[in-house]
Scaffold this motif. Structure first.
Motif, short mmCIF file in Angstrom:
data_model
loop_
_atom_site.label_atom_id
_atom_site.label_comp_id
_atom_site.label_asym_id
_atom_site.label_seq_id
_atom_site.Cartn_x
_atom_site.Cartn_y
_atom_site.Cartn_z
N ILE A 172 0.85 -1.20 0.00
CA ILE A 172 0.00 0.00 0.00
C ILE A 172 0.88 1.25 0.00
O ILE A 172 0.61 2.21 -0.73
N ALA A 173 1.96 1.21 0.78
CA ALA A 173 2.90 2.34 0.78
C ALA A 173 3.46 2.55 -0.62
O ALA A 173 3.59 3.68 -1.10
N ARG A 174 3.77 1.43 -1.29
CA ARG A 174 4.29 1.52 -2.65
C ARG A 174 3.25 2.14 -3.59
O ARG A 174 3.59 2.91 -4.48
N ALA A 175 1.96 1.78 -3.36
CA ALA A 175 0.91 2.32 -4.22
C ALA A 175 0.74 3.82 -3.98
O ALA A 175 0.40 4.57 -4.88
N LEU A 176 1.00 4.25 -2.74
CA LEU A 176 0.77 5.65 -2.37
C LEU A 176 1.90 6.58 -2.77
O LEU A 176 1.71 7.77 -2.92
#
Lengths: 245, 417
Positions: A172-176
């Motif tokens: 999710i961090a990567r997506a953000l």
């Protein structure tokens, strides 16, 4: 958190929708499987606005995955219109699509899809590499993103040193990290136990309240209920599209 | 441009991370390239060494010296035409020198006779055998291409008088008088005492065939006393004034020799003019033949290494199909993926190439130190060429799989298990 927004009857905050991000009209998709032609989508029209929290639901074979690939600019429609923040992406080349994915879309996969031999930090930096950012900026922004999902302490761990929930947080961090227009999550809790699944959905809730646009693709009613709007697909057509109750 | 550079550096980082992560596999793959590069570069040094040894040997013959002999250098089919040629005599050498002296602006400087016999040389109980004994005149010192380790060459007086003095080749001097000066010592040649007046510096062997250091030079008049001048045993060496006009000089020499021998117009020369160029012409095709065959065979081993790289890149692409899908979903372009795998292949090749090259370097150092007679030459050229070959191998063998990876459909790749 903005207090000016009134909670709905379930006690949740619904943010006012912004300008149109995704505009799909009359989209069809055909596949050839040997001799047989499969109509995965038979004319789908949907509008998604900034600040929406949307779930796409449907049984397997309903065209849900195809629609998700389309929304994620991984695939282009056979016919129909697809505009992403006003840009026509229906006929874009591979590399143009790659740039759109890089800048506008944050993917969260069911199987996390982290690079196994890279640290959490390196995984989160990946989209920034493809955006061409210098190492110092990458590091800073990836660190921030990891802190925002509560993994500031585990940045230098590799995926196999993290729990399932933590891995999905890294994803999710990567997506953000690249500040995308939409976050596109494909069965984000599918590989997690229900308790961890609830935690991840709480994280999505939090991200939504912070102003992100989130699209979750799922076949689970419980997960879809977290969204504010549910689009149901059946046999390549939209069966219903309305607020989640 | 900056973007490409950025992608290149990132690709290198990814490649090295991959290689580190798959140490064993990378090492085994690199081994193929290492063997290939070692084979090719060793062959390269050998070829270069042969070249250098060849040139050194030719320099011993002197590049400004023409040889007048009964036989031409190289193979002749019609040997019977040469067999009955008249021998070269000292008197003809003297006559030739007179012709040279009377020719204005002659391209020829001086001619010396060389009579040769094999013999043993003795000092007390010490004896070295198989030594080439040369009888010549004092003029020989003018066309020698070697320096003196000590002493001098015999002078005009000693030469004409046939004094029993001699000049030793480097090996002969060392063998008979180890660790001390040979000057003014007496050696026995064919039972006769000769006083050593000079020792030549060492110059090595000619094409590894015979040593120029295992010779003894003495005045031809002394030589004649003990050996006689046998038919055909004598040749003439003629120094030219300008080595850039060797062909003209050779023509002049033919004319002069015909005059000396009173040959009629239309008659074929009954002597041969030889020069180092003839050797070159004889040996050049052999040399390039060796080089070609050698490089082809060693090139095959490099080819096998390249196939190894291609294979491993295919495996790597297959294995990481899902990763490729993920990278594409996160925004990697085709070129980025292509570069990633290509650079991985090139990196393995480069590392293999470097290791191979260092190995070759070590072998060369070893050979230079322990087998100095074997000519090997490690050149900067070799480094550049072999690194170039390594990179080319990586690109050629990595391209197909990397291309395949870059064209993968992200939807299909993401679904791949």
């Amino acid at each position: 958190m903005s207090n000016s927004l009134a909670p709905d009857f379930t006690g949740r905050i619904t943010r006012p929708a912004g300008p149109i991000v995704i505009d799909i009209a009359g989209v069809t998709k055909l596949y050839k499987m040997g001799e047989e032609i499969i109509h995965a989508l038979r004319g789908v029209s949907v509008e998604i606005r900034r600040n929406e929290y949307l779930a796409i639901m449907g049984p397997s074979g309903s065209g849900k995955s195809t629609l998700m690939n389309m929304l994620g600019c991984l695939d282009t429609p056979t016919a129909g219109r697809y505009e992403f923040t006003g840009k026509n992406v229906a006929h874009m080349e591979d590399d143009e699509l790659a740039d759109i994915r890089n800048r506008e879309i944050g993917f969260v996969f069911q199987t996390f899809n982290l690079l196994p031999r890279s640290t959490a930090l390196a995984n989160v930096e990946l989209p920034l590499i493809y955006a061409g950012l210098p190492p110092s900026v990458r590091r800073e922004r990836a660190t921030q993103a990891l802190q925002s999902v509560g993994l500031g302490e585990r940045m230098l761990h590799k995926p196999n040193e993290l729990s399932g929930g933590q891995r999905q947080r890294v994803a999710i961090a990567r997506a953000l990290v690249n500040n995308p227009s939409i976050i596109l999550a494909d069965e984000p809790t599918g590989n997690l136990d229900s308790k961890t699944g609830v935690e991840i959905m709480a994280l999505f809730e939090q991200l939504y309240e912070l102003g992100n646009t989130i699209i979750v693709v799922t076949h689970e009613e419980d997960i879809a209920r977290h969204a504010r709007r549910i689009v149901r697909l059946r046999d390549g057509l939209i069966e219903s599209d309305g607020p989640a109750l | 441009m900056a973007r490409l550079l950025y992608e290149l550096t990132e690709s290198f980082r990814i490649a090295f991370a991959q290689i580190r992560a798959n140490k064993m596999r990378s090492a085994l793959t690199a081994l193929g390239v290492i063997i290939g590069i070692v084979a090719v570069t060793l062959m390269g040094t050998a070829i270069r060494g042969i070249d250098i040894g060849f040139e050194r040997s030719l320099a011993m013959l002197g590049d400004d010296v023409l040889y007048v002999q009964k036989w031409p250098w190289g193979n002749v089919e019609d040997w019977w035409n040469y067999q009955n040629r008249p021998p070269l005599l000292i008197e003809q050498c003297e006559a030739l020198n007179r012709v040279i002296a009377s020719t204005p602006n002659s391209l020829l400087e001086v001619a010396v006779p060389m009579a040769q016999r094999g013999s043993a040389v003795k000092v007390g109980e010490n004896q070295v055998s198989g030594i080439a004994i040369f009888g010549t005149t004092a003029d020989y010192s003018r066309l020698m291409s070697v320096d003196f380790q000590e002493g001098r060459f015999f002078n005009e007086t000693e030469s004409t008088a046939g004094r029993q003095v001699c000049v030793l080749g480097g090996d002969v001097g060392e063998a008979l008088f180890p660790g001390r000066s040979a000057l003014d010592q007496t050696v026995l040649i064919k039972g006769q005492p000769f006083t050593v007046i000079g020792v030549l510096a060492k110059q090595g062997s000619f094409l590894g065939l015979f040593s120029f250091d295992a010779q003894v030079l003495m005045p031809i008049n002394a030589f004649r006393k003990y050996y006689g001048i046998r038919n055909g045993g004598t040749s003439l060496r003629v120094k030219v004034t300008d080595k850039t006009r060797l062909i003209e000089a050779s023509d002049e020499l033919i004319g002069a020799m015909r005059r000396v021998r009173s040959q009629l117009p239309g008659e074929r020369d009954n002597f041969s003019i030889n020069q180092q160029q003839a050797f070159k012409e004889q040996l050049d095709p052999v040399k390039s033949g060796i080089a070609l065959a050698g490089l082809f065979i060693t090139g095959l081993s490099l080819f096998v290494g390249a196939i190894g790289i291609m294979n491993i890149t295919f495996v790597s692409v297959k294995e990481r199909t899902k990763e490729i899908g993920t990278r594409k979903a996160l925004g990697a372009r085709r070129r980025t993926i292509l570069l990633q795998f290509l650079i991985e292949a090139v990196s393995i090749c480069l590392i293999g190439g470097l290791i191979g090259l260092s190995f070759t370097y070590a072998v060369c150092l070893f050979l230079e130190h322990y087998v100095p007679s074997l000519p090997v030459e490690f050149s900067a050229n070799l480094v550049v060429v072999s690194m170039g070959v390594s990179v080319a191998t990586g690109i050629l063998s990595g391209f197909m799989p990397a291309w395949g990876a870059s064209r993968l459909d992200p939807v299909v790749a993401l679904r791949y298990e």
